[in-house]
Scaffold this motif. Structure first.
Motif, PDB file in Angstrom:
ATOM      1  N   SER A  50       4.219   6.184   8.629  1.00  0.00           N
ATOM      2  CA  SER A  50       4.633   5.067   9.476  1.00  0.00           C
ATOM      3  C   SER A  50       3.430   4.185   9.811  1.00  0.00           C
ATOM      4  O   SER A  50       3.546   2.964   9.888  1.00  0.00           O
ATOM      5  CB  SER A  50       5.347   5.557  10.737  1.00  0.00           C
ATOM      6  OG  SER A  50       4.474   6.340  11.495  1.00  0.00           O
ATOM      7  N   GLN A  51       2.263   4.812   9.921  1.00  0.00           N
ATOM      8  CA  GLN A  51       1.040   4.038  10.181  1.00  0.00           C
ATOM      9  C   GLN A  51       0.747   3.104   8.991  1.00  0.00           C
ATOM     10  O   GLN A  51       0.426   1.927   9.159  1.00  0.00           O
ATOM     11  CB  GLN A  51      -0.115   5.031  10.382  1.00  0.00           C
ATOM     12  CG  GLN A  51      -1.436   4.395  10.711  1.00  0.00           C
ATOM     13  CD  GLN A  51      -2.586   5.377  10.486  1.00  0.00           C
ATOM     14  OE1 GLN A  51      -2.392   6.595  10.346  1.00  0.00           O
ATOM     15  NE2 GLN A  51      -3.798   4.855  10.435  1.00  0.00           N
ATOM     16  N   ILE A  52       0.884   3.659   7.780  1.00  0.00           N
ATOM     17  CA  ILE A  52       0.627   2.861   6.571  1.00  0.00           C
ATOM     18  C   ILE A  52       1.608   1.688   6.498  1.00  0.00           C
ATOM     19  O   ILE A  52       1.224   0.545   6.281  1.00  0.00           O
ATOM     20  CB  ILE A  52       0.751   3.734   5.292  1.00  0.00           C
ATOM     21  CG1 ILE A  52      -0.374   4.767   5.246  1.00  0.00           C
ATOM     22  CG2 ILE A  52       0.717   2.857   4.038  1.00  0.00           C
ATOM     23  CD1 ILE A  52      -0.188   5.848   4.188  1.00  0.00           C
ATOM     24  N   PHE A  53       2.890   1.976   6.739  1.00  0.00           N
ATOM     25  CA  PHE A  53       3.885   0.903   6.607  1.00  0.00           C
ATOM     26  C   PHE A  53       3.726  -0.164   7.684  1.00  0.00           C
ATOM     27  O   PHE A  53       3.924  -1.345   7.424  1.00  0.00           O
ATOM     28  CB  PHE A  53       5.305   1.472   6.583  1.00  0.00           C
ATOM     29  CG  PHE A  53       5.699   1.904   5.200  1.00  0.00           C
ATOM     30  CD1 PHE A  53       5.965   0.949   4.226  1.00  0.00           C
ATOM     31  CD2 PHE A  53       5.763   3.240   4.844  1.00  0.00           C
ATOM     32  CE1 PHE A  53       6.290   1.312   2.931  1.00  0.00           C
ATOM     33  CE2 PHE A  53       6.091   3.624   3.552  1.00  0.00           C
ATOM     34  CZ  PHE A  53       6.359   2.652   2.597  1.00  0.00           C
ATOM     35  N   ALA A  54       3.346   0.262   8.887  1.00  0.00           N
ATOM     36  CA  ALA A  54       3.126  -0.726   9.947  1.00  0.00           C
ATOM     37  C   ALA A  54       2.004  -1.683   9.524  1.00  0.00           C
ATOM     38  O   ALA A  54       2.088  -2.897   9.712  1.00  0.00           O
ATOM     39  CB  ALA A  54       2.781  -0.028  11.250  1.00  0.00           C
ATOM     40  N   HIS A 100       0.448  -7.098   7.482  1.00  0.00           N
ATOM     41  CA  HIS A 100      -0.252  -7.993   6.539  1.00  0.00           C
ATOM     42  C   HIS A 100       0.685  -8.598   5.498  1.00  0.00           C
ATOM     43  O   HIS A 100       0.219  -9.205   4.533  1.00  0.00           O
ATOM     44  CB  HIS A 100      -1.384  -7.232   5.841  1.00  0.00           C
ATOM     45  CG  HIS A 100      -2.518  -6.904   6.761  1.00  0.00           C
ATOM     46  ND1 HIS A 100      -3.385  -7.866   7.210  1.00  0.00           N
ATOM     47  CD2 HIS A 100      -2.894  -5.748   7.340  1.00  0.00           C
ATOM     48  CE1 HIS A 100      -4.271  -7.305   8.018  1.00  0.00           C
ATOM     49  NE2 HIS A 100      -3.998  -6.022   8.121  1.00  0.00           N
ATOM     50  N   ARG A 101       1.977  -8.421   5.684  1.00  0.00           N
ATOM     51  CA  ARG A 101       2.986  -8.995   4.792  1.00  0.00           C
ATOM     52  C   ARG A 101       2.818  -8.568   3.336  1.00  0.00           C
ATOM     53  O   ARG A 101       3.057  -9.346   2.411  1.00  0.00           O
ATOM     54  CB  ARG A 101       2.942 -10.519   4.850  1.00  0.00           C
ATOM     55  CG  ARG A 101       3.199 -11.106   6.220  1.00  0.00           C
ATOM     56  CD  ARG A 101       3.289 -12.597   6.065  1.00  0.00           C
ATOM     57  NE  ARG A 101       3.494 -13.297   7.314  1.00  0.00           N
ATOM     58  CZ  ARG A 101       3.746 -14.595   7.386  1.00  0.00           C
ATOM     59  NH1 ARG A 101       3.826 -15.312   6.302  1.00  0.00           N
ATOM     60  NH2 ARG A 101       3.924 -15.181   8.540  1.00  0.00           N
ATOM     61  N   VAL A 102       2.351  -7.357   3.126  1.00  0.00           N
ATOM     62  CA  VAL A 102       2.205  -6.866   1.748  1.00  0.00           C
ATOM     63  C   VAL A 102       3.560  -6.364   1.277  1.00  0.00           C
ATOM     64  O   VAL A 102       4.239  -5.609   1.984  1.00  0.00           O
ATOM     65  CB  VAL A 102       1.161  -5.728   1.685  1.00  0.00           C
ATOM     66  CG1 VAL A 102       1.087  -5.145   0.284  1.00  0.00           C
ATOM     67  CG2 VAL A 102      -0.199  -6.254   2.124  1.00  0.00           C
ATOM     68  N   LYS A 103       3.975  -6.796   0.083  1.00  0.00           N
ATOM     69  CA  LYS A 103       5.298  -6.429  -0.427  1.00  0.00           C
ATOM     70  C   LYS A 103       5.189  -5.180  -1.300  1.00  0.00           C
ATOM     71  O   LYS A 103       4.496  -5.177  -2.309  1.00  0.00           O
ATOM     72  CB  LYS A 103       5.874  -7.563  -1.266  1.00  0.00           C
ATOM     73  CG  LYS A 103       6.100  -8.835  -0.480  1.00  0.00           C
ATOM     74  CD  LYS A 103       7.408  -8.764   0.309  1.00  0.00           C
ATOM     75  CE  LYS A 103       7.659 -10.000   1.151  1.00  0.00           C
ATOM     76  NZ  LYS A 103       6.674 -10.283   2.192  1.00  0.00           N
ATOM     77  N   VAL A 104       5.878  -4.125  -0.874  1.00  0.00           N
ATOM     78  CA  VAL A 104       5.813  -2.848  -1.588  1.00  0.00           C
ATOM     79  C   VAL A 104       6.968  -2.764  -2.582  1.00  0.00           C
ATOM     80  O   VAL A 104       8.124  -2.966  -2.223  1.00  0.00           O
ATOM     81  CB  VAL A 104       5.915  -1.674  -0.582  1.00  0.00           C
ATOM     82  CG1 VAL A 104       5.881  -0.341  -1.310  1.00  0.00           C
ATOM     83  CG2 VAL A 104       4.803  -1.766   0.441  1.00  0.00           C
TER      84      VAL A 104
END
Ligand code: ASP
Ligand code: MG
Length: 426
Positions: free
Chosen positions: A332-336, A341-345
């Motif tokens: 959850s820390q990584i996804f937050a 930073h608006r990075v699209k996974v």
């Protein structure tokens, strides 16, 4: 009295890249007698050109003036050809819009990249629709020009504005009044904020604009006019022997778009699906051809293997510095962080202590995200990759396209095979 249905049309940059394209748009529009909302993008590669002008303006060492003059000339040439020099349109409207860009640049004090982007890049659509509307009216197609910022309302999340449906519904119902006009023409991609600034809703977002307006106005259908016959099972610029898909469900379309199929913007499907409004993808070169219909379907529609290449991918692997497991809290820390930073996974994979993600390469967002992640994780990454997806795969197709490639990460479900691999010139 039975009210007539509304059709929403979207014409992209390629369809209006020249005077011939604009004339062709008029001939397509002339084939219809229904109520129309026509959504138009910036002409040709104008959005890219404006992005470069913006970058030069923000970089104090570079000059944007020549680029801006060149972009103006491109538009003025189209206008000259359309009106055979018999209109004062080119000296008036076009010049004043280019001066507005200059005036913004001179007066602006805000250094936020996303804010500046939207105030400048939105002119691509404002200029193209001014030209298209003037031309339509000159050939007796009475299309009323609408400033999309007055009907599509968004927050100030610049470059990825979140559309306020409630406010947009209220204003759109008033503005698109089909008892006084049959045809309206407006810009894709741009919206207005409560602070009277301009927001854009994501690159290639004109499809999305068309879908939102269709949803708000309860349109009967949406047509995206393209330079291809419809949705194909692969990009014909990259693969031979492609075939057209006649019918595609909303669910399939959203999956294809998410995987990187460029034909439809991923956000386009939801507003249509929510109201079961069908979407046609048709050729503006051959408007009689049936194209592809994207529609609600309760049954699975049979499709051949579909190949999708998503370029500019980066594979990042993250390992916690303290060697702890990658579990829920660190995820959850990584996804937050990525969200911030608006990075699209696009694809993820976990192991005991490593978390790998395939993301879009975006020089504005990615570097900052990596810096943040480095505090708690060892970060490794590979760039210059592509994400290759095969929907409805067969073993033969996998063998044909993947067997001799260097694959960094892969995922197989019952319907979809996905591979992160070195980008290939096709
Ligand atoms: N002109 C914008 C872009 O190129 C929006 C669009 O074309 O849909 O991203
Ligand atoms: Mg465009």
């Amino acid at each position: 009295m039975l009210s007539m249905g509304i059709k929403v049309f979207k014409f992209g940059g390629a369809s209006v890249k020249s005077a011939e394209g604009v004339r062709n748009l008029a001939s397509v529009v002339n084939r219809f007698s229904e109520n129309l909302v026509i959504v138009v993008s910036a002409m040709g590669k104008t959005t890219n050109a404006l992005e470069i002008i913006l970058a030069k303006y923000l970089d104090k060492n570079l000059f944007h003036t020549d680029d801006l003059a060149k972009l103006k000339e491109y538009h003025v040439d189209i206008v000259k050809e359309l009106f055979n020099g018999e209109s004062d349109f080119e000296d008036g409207k076009i010049s004043s819009m280019f001066s507005e860009i200059e005036m913004f640049i001179k007066a602006n004090k805000n250094t936020d990249y996303n804010y500046c982007y939207d105030q400048i890049v939105s002119y691509g659509e404002l200029i193209s629709t001014a030209i298209v509307s003037a031309y339509l009216n000159s050939v007796n197609i009475n299309a009323k020009w609408v400033d999309a910022r007055t009907c599509l309302k968004s927050d100030t999340n610049y470059r990825e504005g979140n559309v306020d449906y409630k406010a947009s519904l209220e204003s759109s119902k008033k503005i698109f009044d089909f008892s006084s006009n049959r045809i309206y023409l407006t810009q894709g991609f741009i919206a207005g904020t409560p602070f009277n600034t301009t927001a854009t809703i994501g690159r290639e977002g004109s499809d999305y604009t068309a879908a939102i307006l269709a949803n708000l106005l309860d349109a009967q259908d949406v047509t995206i006019w393209k330079d291809v016959d419809g949705v194909l099972n692969a990009d014909p610029k990259m693969f031979s022997n492609t075939c057209k898909l006649d019918f595609v469900s909303f669910q399939e379309a959203i999956e294809l778009a998410y995987c990187g199929a460029q034909i439809i913007h991923p956000k386009t499907i939801k507003p249509l699906q929510n109201k079961k409004i069908p979407l046609y993808v048709k050729s503006f070169i051959n408007p009689d051809a049936v194209g592809t219909k994207v529609l609600h379907s309760d049954v699975q529609l049979q499709l051949p293997p579909v190949l999708i290449v998503k370029r500019n991918q980066v594979l990042i692997s993250l390992t916690p510095r303290d060697f702890s497991f990658v579990i829920e809290d660190s995820l959850s820390q990584i996804f937050a962080m990525l969200y911030k930073h608006r990075v699209k996974v696009n694809m993820i994979h976990t192991s005991a202590i490593t978390f790998s993600i395939c993301v879009d390469e975006d020089k504005h967002y990615l570097a900052a995200a990596i810096e943040d992640l480095k505090r708690d994780f060892v970060v490794k990454y590979n760039s210059n990759l592509e994400l290759f997806t095969i929907r409805h795969y067969t073993n033969e197709v996998i063998e044909e396209y993947i067997s001799d490639k260097k694959v960094y990460m892969q995922q197989l479900t019952r319907s979809t095979a996905r591979y992160v691999m070195d980008a290939i010139e096709r």
